[in-house]
Design a protein around this motif. Structure first.
Motif: not given
Length: 55
Positions: A4-7, A11-14, A21-22
């Motif tokens: 449940l910790n999205p930290s 970051f990995i997903m972004l 995308s780039m």
């Protein structure tokens, strides 16, 4: 519950989406299409409707 910790996962997903995308997407979009659209006239086919026996 550590899932449940999205930290770390946020970051990995972004970073993954930014990489896609780039870097990857412009390289893929630069390829020449193997089947370019043509200016052919469309042939219109006349079809007869199916007579269903139960209607």
């Amino acid at each position: 519950m550590p899932q449940l910790n999205p930290s770390p996962w946020l970051f990995i997903m972004l970073i993954s989406w930014m990489t896609y995308s780039m870097i990857i997407q412009p390289k893929i979009m630069s390829f020449i299409s193997t089947n370019p659209p043509s200016n052919k006239m469309q042939t219109i086919t006349n079809t007869t409707p199916w007579d269903w026996p139960w209607t």
